[in-house]
Design an enzyme around this catalytic site. Structure first.
Site, PDB file in Angstrom:
ATOM      1  N   ALA A 125       0.838  -1.205   0.000  1.00 39.61           N
ATOM      2  CA  ALA A 125       0.000   0.000   0.000  1.00 39.61           C
ATOM      3  C   ALA A 125       0.867   1.247   0.000  1.00 39.61           C
ATOM      4  CB  ALA A 125      -0.925  -0.027   1.219  1.00 39.61           C
ATOM      5  N   GLY A 130      -5.040  11.116  -1.787  1.00 36.13           N
ATOM      6  CA  GLY A 130      -4.535  12.415  -2.240  1.00 36.13           C
ATOM      7  C   GLY A 130      -3.280  12.351  -3.085  1.00 36.13           C
ATOM      8  N   PRO A 242      11.608  -1.588 -10.305  1.00 35.15           N
ATOM      9  CA  PRO A 242      11.889  -2.116 -11.645  1.00 35.15           C
ATOM     10  C   PRO A 242      11.308  -3.515 -11.872  1.00 35.15           C
ATOM     11  CG  PRO A 242      13.820  -0.997 -10.803  1.00 35.15           C
ATOM     12  CD  PRO A 242      12.826  -1.050  -9.675  1.00 35.15           C
ATOM     13  N   GLU A 244       8.665  -4.785 -10.431  1.00 34.31           N
ATOM     14  CA  GLU A 244       7.207  -4.616 -10.551  1.00 34.31           C
ATOM     15  C   GLU A 244       6.861  -4.165 -11.975  1.00 34.31           C
ATOM     16  OE1 GLU A 244       5.404  -2.041  -7.632  1.00 34.31           O
ATOM     17  OE2 GLU A 244       3.503  -1.924  -8.729  1.00 34.31           O
ATOM     18  N   ARG A 245       7.640  -3.240 -12.502  1.00 34.51           N
ATOM     19  CA  ARG A 245       7.344  -2.700 -13.844  1.00 34.51           C
ATOM     20  C   ARG A 245       7.605  -3.732 -14.932  1.00 34.51           C
ATOM     21  NH1 ARG A 245       9.469   3.089 -11.598  1.00 34.51           N
ATOM     22  NH2 ARG A 245       7.468   3.513 -10.608  1.00 34.51           N
ATOM     23  N   ARG A 270     -14.842 -15.124 -39.961  1.00 41.00           N
ATOM     24  CA  ARG A 270     -15.945 -14.162 -40.187  1.00 41.00           C
ATOM     25  C   ARG A 270     -15.888 -13.664 -41.638  1.00 41.00           C
ATOM     26  NH1 ARG A 270     -20.844 -12.376 -38.375  1.00 41.00           N
ATOM     27  NH2 ARG A 270     -21.156 -10.187 -38.937  1.00 41.00           N
ATOM     28  N   GLN A 281      -7.337  -5.829 -47.180  1.00 38.90           N
ATOM     29  CA  GLN A 281      -5.971  -5.330 -46.971  1.00 38.90           C
ATOM     30  C   GLN A 281      -5.834  -4.592 -45.638  1.00 38.90           C
ATOM     31  OE1 GLN A 281      -4.192  -1.976 -49.084  1.00 38.90           O
ATOM     32  NE2 GLN A 281      -2.661  -3.388 -49.879  1.00 38.90           N
ATOM     33  N   HIS A 340     -13.154  -7.125 -34.736  1.00 39.96           N
ATOM     34  CA  HIS A 340     -14.254  -8.041 -34.407  1.00 39.96           C
ATOM     35  C   HIS A 340     -15.618  -7.409 -34.719  1.00 39.96           C
ATOM     36  CE1 HIS A 340     -11.339 -10.413 -32.076  1.00 39.96           C
ATOM     37  NE2 HIS A 340     -12.270 -11.301 -31.836  1.00 39.96           N
ATOM     38  N   GLY A 341     -15.636  -6.125 -35.091  1.00 40.62           N
ATOM     39  CA  GLY A 341     -16.925  -5.461 -35.303  1.00 40.62           C
ATOM     40  C   GLY A 341     -17.762  -5.481 -34.032  1.00 40.62           C
TER      41      GLY A 341
HETATM   42  C1  LIG Z   1      -6.501  -1.355 -10.534  1.00 40.11           C
HETATM   43  C2  LIG Z   1      -5.435  -0.622  -9.782  1.00 40.11           C
HETATM   44  C3  LIG Z   1      -4.607  -1.325  -8.924  1.00 40.11           C
HETATM   45  C4  LIG Z   1      -3.648  -0.637  -8.177  1.00 40.11           C
HETATM   46  N1  LIG Z   1      -2.891  -1.327  -7.254  1.00 40.11           N
HETATM   47  C5  LIG Z   1      -2.099  -0.623  -6.402  1.00 40.11           C
HETATM   48  C6  LIG Z   1      -1.446  -1.278  -5.328  1.00 40.11           C
HETATM   49  O1  LIG Z   1      -1.540  -2.503  -5.162  1.00 40.11           O
HETATM   50  N2  LIG Z   1      -0.719  -0.537  -4.464  1.00 40.11           N
HETATM   51  C7  LIG Z   1      -0.580   0.810  -4.606  1.00 40.11           C
HETATM   52  O2  LIG Z   1       0.085   1.416  -3.796  1.00 40.11           O
HETATM   53  N3  LIG Z   1      -1.177   1.449  -5.621  1.00 40.11           N
HETATM   54  C8  LIG Z   1      -1.943   0.778  -6.514  1.00 40.11           C
HETATM   55  N4  LIG Z   1      -2.573   1.417  -7.543  1.00 40.11           N
HETATM   56  C9  LIG Z   1      -2.408   2.862  -7.657  1.00 40.11           C
HETATM   57  C10 LIG Z   1      -1.600   3.305  -8.867  1.00 40.11           C
HETATM   58  O3  LIG Z   1      -0.254   2.958  -8.716  1.00 40.11           O
HETATM   59  C11 LIG Z   1      -1.844   4.808  -9.034  1.00 40.11           C
HETATM   60  O4  LIG Z   1      -3.186   4.955  -9.469  1.00 40.11           O
HETATM   61  C12 LIG Z   1      -0.875   5.437 -10.011  1.00 40.11           C
HETATM   62  O5  LIG Z   1       0.422   5.453  -9.495  1.00 40.11           O
HETATM   63  C13 LIG Z   1      -1.283   6.880 -10.372  1.00 40.11           C
HETATM   64  O6  LIG Z   1      -1.544   7.629  -9.250  1.00 40.11           O
HETATM   65  P1  LIG Z   1      -2.913   8.473  -9.152  1.00 40.11           P
HETATM   66  O7  LIG Z   1      -4.026   7.551  -9.450  1.00 40.11           O
HETATM   67  O8  LIG Z   1      -2.918   9.182  -7.854  1.00 40.11           O
HETATM   68  O9  LIG Z   1      -2.836   9.515 -10.334  1.00 40.11           O
HETATM   69  P2  LIG Z   1      -2.172  10.987 -10.278  1.00 40.11           P
HETATM   70  O10 LIG Z   1      -0.824  10.907  -9.670  1.00 40.11           O
HETATM   71  O11 LIG Z   1      -3.158  11.912  -9.667  1.00 40.11           O
HETATM   72  O12 LIG Z   1      -2.021  11.312 -11.832  1.00 40.11           O
HETATM   73  C14 LIG Z   1      -3.100  11.837 -12.640  1.00 40.11           C
HETATM   74  C15 LIG Z   1      -2.535  12.093 -14.029  1.00 40.11           C
HETATM   75  O13 LIG Z   1      -1.472  13.064 -13.942  1.00 40.11           O
HETATM   76  C16 LIG Z   1      -0.304  12.545 -14.550  1.00 40.11           C
HETATM   77  N5  LIG Z   1       0.875  13.019 -13.861  1.00 40.11           N
HETATM   78  C17 LIG Z   1       1.135  13.034 -12.529  1.00 40.11           C
HETATM   79  N6  LIG Z   1       2.352  13.508 -12.279  1.00 40.11           N
HETATM   80  C18 LIG Z   1       2.908  13.807 -13.495  1.00 40.11           C
HETATM   81  C19 LIG Z   1       4.158  14.331 -13.917  1.00 40.11           C
HETATM   82  N7  LIG Z   1       5.140  14.624 -13.039  1.00 40.11           N
HETATM   83  N8  LIG Z   1       4.366  14.512 -15.238  1.00 40.11           N
HETATM   84  C20 LIG Z   1       3.405  14.203 -16.156  1.00 40.11           C
HETATM   85  N9  LIG Z   1       2.197  13.703 -15.804  1.00 40.11           N
HETATM   86  C21 LIG Z   1       1.952  13.504 -14.490  1.00 40.11           C
HETATM   87  C22 LIG Z   1      -0.424  11.034 -14.403  1.00 40.11           C
HETATM   88  O14 LIG Z   1       0.406  10.374 -15.349  1.00 40.11           O
HETATM   89  C23 LIG Z   1      -1.901  10.838 -14.664  1.00 40.11           C
HETATM   90  O15 LIG Z   1      -2.153  10.818 -16.036  1.00 40.11           O
HETATM   91  C24 LIG Z   1      -3.495   0.754  -8.335  1.00 40.11           C
HETATM   92  C25 LIG Z   1      -4.309   1.442  -9.240  1.00 40.11           C
HETATM   93  C26 LIG Z   1      -5.284   0.782  -9.950  1.00 40.11           C
HETATM   94  C27 LIG Z   1      -6.161   1.575 -10.876  1.00 40.11           C
END
Ligand SMILES: Cc1cc2nc3c(=O)[nH]c(=O)nc-3n(C[C@H](O)[C@H](O)[C@H](O)COP(=O)(O)OP(=O)(O)OC[C@H]3O[C@@H](n4cnc5c(N)ncnc54)[C@H](O)[C@@H]3O)c2cc1C
Length: 381
Positions: A125, A130, A242, A244-245, A270, A281, A340-341
């Site tokens: 978490a 916010g 890294p 995780e990504r 189909r 094409q 798939h339409g």
């Molecule tokens: C299904 C799901 C599962 C998740 N699981 C986890 C979890 O297990 N643990 C956990 O901790 N979190 C989890 N998350 C949270 C997720 O990592 C965050 O939603 C994500 O990091 C984005 O944060 P935010 O939603 O607060 O968006 P914000 O930070 O509010 O961003 C809003 C927009 O502003 C853009 N933005 C923000 N800062 C910049 C910048 N410096 N430059 C350019 N653009 C910017 C963002 O790219 C985005 O498009 C999960 C989210 C989802 C939807």
């Protein structure tokens, strides 16, 4: 182009994962989507098969193997049957390294056997209502009081949030220091007084995945539950993000390959204007382009997996893999749905679910915009 990543042992492992997902997961996943959660028995069944804690030490019930290819196989097989709700990836690829590398022996004895058997489901978490991208802005605090930390705050969007028995919570332990020097990782356990779960959030996709709000009100977390070094939580996160990504990128490539195969099959059968839709094409060129990009993605991600195992995958490599592959996944899902339409828009065709499940991949694990920030900074920009 054939992938040269896997060896015979991985193929054997894949066969056992495939049998498991086909028997224990695929037939039930649609129901779990309606329930918005996966039953805990799936976790213990996965644990029995040795699919949890592959990289944990054998003496704690783990697989004793530091070879990310096994985890990639597991992810690929899950994706191929559309098992997007089963949170093994979060548990294995994201949380496991924190326990493996940071937990003390005493902590490992308490947690790792259950982690590997599936009796202890985990979550991490970081995100708060916010703040998400700007992790420096987290406001959850953990104040030291005797042998405990007193934890206050809330988290949201937490994967496995309802099922989790152990939650690695990122909290400020030194509010006077910048977050990078005053944040720690605390393991909050199911049942601790003041730890409550909020809603199991309704989402666009990943319908069977429990993604939840978590609330902490004066939770007394023993100091013995701090993972790693106090006030160095950010450093620990940076070390593990890294992987995780890369895990997200692996899932993305598997999804791309799956939806492409399904679409080729669909457009071959189909017909419109007296010929298969795939013979137009536009269809052939669209699929040819996507197939090419899928191959490029596979080669790059395979190399990233090799580098991770060799200890040389950089944060920038992982950011590139994450943004590009998840972006590709979304493009592929969208274009394949179009091919798939109207049927593509219907739930009975897997491409519709692939499209919904793809959307979040460019958001979580650090948004793709943040990935580009990481890459841009590495270029001195
Ligand atoms: C299904 C799901 C599962 C998740 N699981 C986890 C979890 O297990 N643990 C956990 O901790 N979190 C989890 N998350 C949270 C997720 O990592 C965050 O939603 C994500 O990091 C984005 O944060 P935010 O939603 O607060 O968006 P914000 O930070 O509010 O961003 C809003 C927009 O502003 C853009 N933005 C923000 N800062 C910049 C910048 N410096 N430059 C350019 N653009 C910017 C963002 O790219 C985005 O498009 C999960 C989210 C989802 C939807």
């Amino acid at each position: 182009m054939r992938s040269h990543l896997y060896e015979a042992d991985h193929d054997d492992f894949r066969a056992s994962v495939r049998t498991f997902v086909e028997k224990e997961i695929a037939p039930f996943h649609a129901q779990w989507e309606k329930d918005s959660i996966v039953p805990r028995e799936v976790w213990t069944a996965g644990g029995e098969q040795g699919f949890l804690g592959i990289d944990q030490e054998e003496r704690y019930g783990g697989g004793g193997v530091r070879d990310f290819r096994y985890q990639a196989v597991l992810a690929e097989e899950m994706v191929r049957v559309g098992a997007s709700g089963v949170g093994f990836g979060l548990h294995n690829d994201v949380v496991s390294p924190y326990l493996r590398d940071l937990a003390t022996e005493e902590q490992k004895e308490r947690w790792v056997p259950g982690f590997c058997s599936g009796e202890l489901i985990t979550a991490i978490a970081m995100t708060e209502p916010g703040t998400g991208s700007d992790l420096q802005g987290i406001t959850t605090t953990a104040r030291r009081d005797g042998d405990d930390y007193v934890l206050n705050g809330s988290k949201t969007f937490i994967t496995n949030g309802i099922n989790a028995d152990l939650v690695v919570v990122v909290a400020r332990t030194n509010p006077d220091a910048p977050a990078s020097k005053g944040t720690s990782l605390l393991v909050v356990e199911r049942g601790m007084a003041g730890f409550e779960r909020g809603r199991n959030l309704e989402k666009v996709g990943l319908k069977a995945q429990d993604t939840a709000e978590l609330f902490f009100t004066d939770v007394r977390v023993p100091a013995a539950n701090v993972l790693g070094t106090v006030d160095r939580g950010f450093l620990h996160l940076m070390e593990n993000l890294p992987q995780e990504r890369l895990s997200i990128a692996i899932g993305a490539v598997a999804a791309v390959e799956t939806v492409l195969a399904q679409t080729v099959e669909y457009v071959s059968s189909r017909t419109a204007f007296g010929r298969p839709v795939g013979s137009f094409q536009n269809s052939r060129f669209t699929l040819a382009e996507l197939q090419t990009e899928a191959t490029i993605a596979r080669v790059f991600v395979d190399e990233c997996i090799r580098q991770l195992d060799a200890g040389t995958l950089t944060a920038v490599d992982a950011a590139q893999a994450k943004w590009w592959c998840s972006d590709l996944q979304n493009r592929v899902a969208d274009k394949c749905l179009q091919l798939h339409g109207g049927y593509g828009y219907m739930d009975e065709y897997p491409v519709s679910k692939a499209w919904r499940d793809a959307r979040v991949q460019s958001i979580y694990g650090g948004t793709n915009e943040i990935m580009k920030e990481i890459i841009g900074r590495s270029m001195g920009l």
